[in-house]
Design an enzyme around this catalytic site. Structure first.
Site, PDB file in Angstrom:
ATOM      1  N   HIS A 237      -5.467  -2.394  -1.633  1.00  8.09           N
ATOM      2  CA  HIS A 237      -5.685  -1.773  -0.325  1.00  8.09           C
ATOM      3  C   HIS A 237      -6.984  -0.971  -0.345  1.00  8.09           C
ATOM      4  O   HIS A 237      -7.231  -0.194  -1.270  1.00  8.09           O
ATOM      5  CB  HIS A 237      -4.487  -0.851  -0.029  1.00  8.09           C
ATOM      6  CG  HIS A 237      -4.608  -0.072   1.231  1.00  8.09           C
ATOM      7  ND1 HIS A 237      -4.658   1.301   1.256  1.00  8.09           N
ATOM      8  CD2 HIS A 237      -4.692  -0.472   2.530  1.00  8.09           C
ATOM      9  CE1 HIS A 237      -4.754   1.719   2.505  1.00  8.09           C
ATOM     10  NE2 HIS A 237      -4.785   0.664   3.297  1.00  8.09           N
TER      11      HIS A 237
ATOM     12  N   GLU B 187       0.817  -1.220   0.000  1.00  2.84           N
ATOM     13  CA  GLU B 187       0.000   0.000   0.000  1.00  2.84           C
ATOM     14  C   GLU B 187       0.846   1.263   0.000  1.00  2.84           C
ATOM     15  O   GLU B 187       0.350   2.324  -0.364  1.00  2.84           O
ATOM     16  CB  GLU B 187      -0.968   0.005   1.190  1.00  2.84           C
ATOM     17  CG  GLU B 187      -0.310   0.221   2.531  1.00  2.84           C
ATOM     18  CD  GLU B 187      -1.303   0.264   3.676  1.00  2.84           C
ATOM     19  OE1 GLU B 187      -1.723  -0.801   4.126  1.00  2.84           O
ATOM     20  OE2 GLU B 187      -1.652   1.374   4.113  1.00  2.84           O
TER      21      GLU B 187
END
Lengths: 63, 395
Positions: free
Chosen positions: B313, B263
């Site tokens: 994410h 992420e």
């Protein structure tokens, strides 16, 4: 035409010297090079203009 | 169809207050470890940590008046980039040419791409895909090759496990309150937290842990060994994104749990290194940070070719993540970040037109673009000043 890191394409010259490119056999609707450049069709899909009557079932031939 | 206008905007959405039969959710009070936790005088509650920023939106309008919307992280900083540098670069160009437009942005930002600049580019790219879908009258998941599935399976992130189970989720990712300087006492507290969570969700449910870059490679392995009895499905982002060698070492040693990260990786070049080094089992690009949908599709391709799954994410809460997971075969799961209170409907914080999770699944909108239904009167210009808009050579 779409991918930025693909700035060149191969045009395979399968015709004899003196034969105009627009007279060579090609898929109807696809573009012909002019002065070393080609502009793809803007028609829907790939722009091929093959008549339905020219399409037949594959007959299994090899070669 | 040409782009007429690009501008950063704020969505003035009304805040839905939780009802009387609710109680504050984990996201309002659970301490979470992140790199800044080295300094104990900062609160560890998300949103209060130094460096926290708000998101912003991009509105891109075509010459026929159709517009697309996308959002991105680090809004206040990215807004200046978009309004003053990206807008003059892409206005007047073909609105459907997402590859060209992204390439222009990448090349214009060669000295500062990644981080804030790439997050800003993400918002622009998402607005372009929303616009493309609206102009062509198709949902984005169709434009990128989907659907591959009728609904997207979700895992829930949060510590309100009983409530999450009541909502129908069967996969859970819990927070990590432990930072690496807290020693064996902190490790014991973390084990208690994980043991209690495993007991609540039961033996069969998938359970994951997210330390958010709070460990180094040595401690990450010791934590993973200590938590081995609790059979974590994956161990998420234990190390900072720059520690490629640490991730490689950890993955080789930690054979009993999958390693997930991504992420905080920005752009396909960082992901290419991650995949090529075989440093991870699951990659987790954030579509609002990593460069948008165009970039996430390229990242996905690297991973898919290497047999690595892509689970975006925060993908389940956002329309772009829903469309991405719906379309891509090797993205069989999406994250639902529980940002609502216990007892509150999980869709209360979504923008109009974004479907909510039902029984651990979500079905993306089949309306054109991403299906957002944000009223026009909610869209207001971003308020910033000082920086002058750039002037570039004409296309």
């Amino acid at each position: 035409m779409a991918a930025t890191e693909s700035p060149m394409a191969e045009y395979w010259l399968g015709t004899d010297p003196g034969v105009l490119l627009e007279e060579t056999a090609r898929i109807p609707g696809t573009a012909t090079p002019v002065n070393g450049r080609i502009v793809p069709s803007t028609a829907p899909g790939f722009g091929m203009e093959i008549e339905a009557g020219d399409i037949s079932k594959w007959d299994g031939r090899i070669g | 169809m040409k782009i007429k206008n690009v501008r950063c905007v704020h969505i003035n959405a009304p805040v839905v207050k939780p009802g009387p039969d609710t109680r504050p959710g984990w996201n309002t009070h659970a301490p979470r470890s992140q790199p800044i936790a080295r300094y104990p005088y900062f609160k560890r509650v998300d949103g209060n940590k130094p460096g926290s920023t708000s998101k912003a939106w991009v509105q891109i309008t075509a010459e026929d008046g159709t517009y697309g919307l996308g959002s991105f992280a680090h809004g206040p900083m990215g807004a200046a980039l978009i309004d003053n540098f990206i807008a003059p670069l892409i206005e007047g160009r073909d609105a459907l040419a997402t590859e060209l437009l992204n390439d222009l942005i990448w090349r214009s930002q060669e000295s500062y791409q990644g981080g804030i600049a790439t997050a800003a580019q993400s918002g622009v790219d998402l607005a372009l895909w929303d616009l493309k879908g609206k102009l062509l009258g198709r949902p984005v998941y169709e434009l990128i090759g989907g659907p591959s599935r009728n609904s997207v399976e979700l895992y829930a992130t949060g510590d309100d496990l009983e409530w999450m189970m009541e909502l129908g989720f069967k996969r859970f990712k819990i927070s990590c309150p432990f930072f690496y300087e807290e020693g064996s006492e902190g490790l014991s507290k973390l084990e208690e937290h994980v043991a209690r969570s495993r007991e609540i969700v039961g033996d069969e449910a998938e359970l994951m842990l997210n330390p958010v870059m709070s460990f180094n490679a040595d401690l990450a392995l010791r934590v993973a060994e200590r938590l081995r009895p609790y059979r974590l499905r994956w161990f998420e982002e234990p190390l900072p994104p720059w520690d490629l060698e640490g991730l490689q070492d950890l993955k080789r040693a930690m054979t009993w749990t999958a390693l997930a990260t991504g992420e905080h990786h920005y752009g396909r070049k960082q992901f290419r290194q991650l995949v090529a080094a075989r440093a991870v089992d699951i990659i987790q690009p954030d579509i609002e940070w990593a460069g948008g949908l165009s970039e996430t599709l390229k990242i996905y391709t690297y991973a898919e070719a290497a047999g690595i799954e892509t689970i975006a994410h925060m993908g389940g809460n956002r329309p772009w993540g829903q469309h991405f997971a719906c379309a891509m075969p090797e993205s069989s799961l999406a994250e639902w970040f529980l940002d609502t209170d216990v007892g509150q409907p999980v869709g209360d914080r979504l923008m109009p037109g974004v479907p909510a999770a039902i029984n651990g699944k979500v079905v993306p909108s089949d309306a054109p673009g991403f299906g957002l239904e944000i009223p026009e009167e909610w869209i207001v210009p971003w308020n910033h000043g000082g920086q002058k808009r750039a002037v570039y050579d004409a296309p």
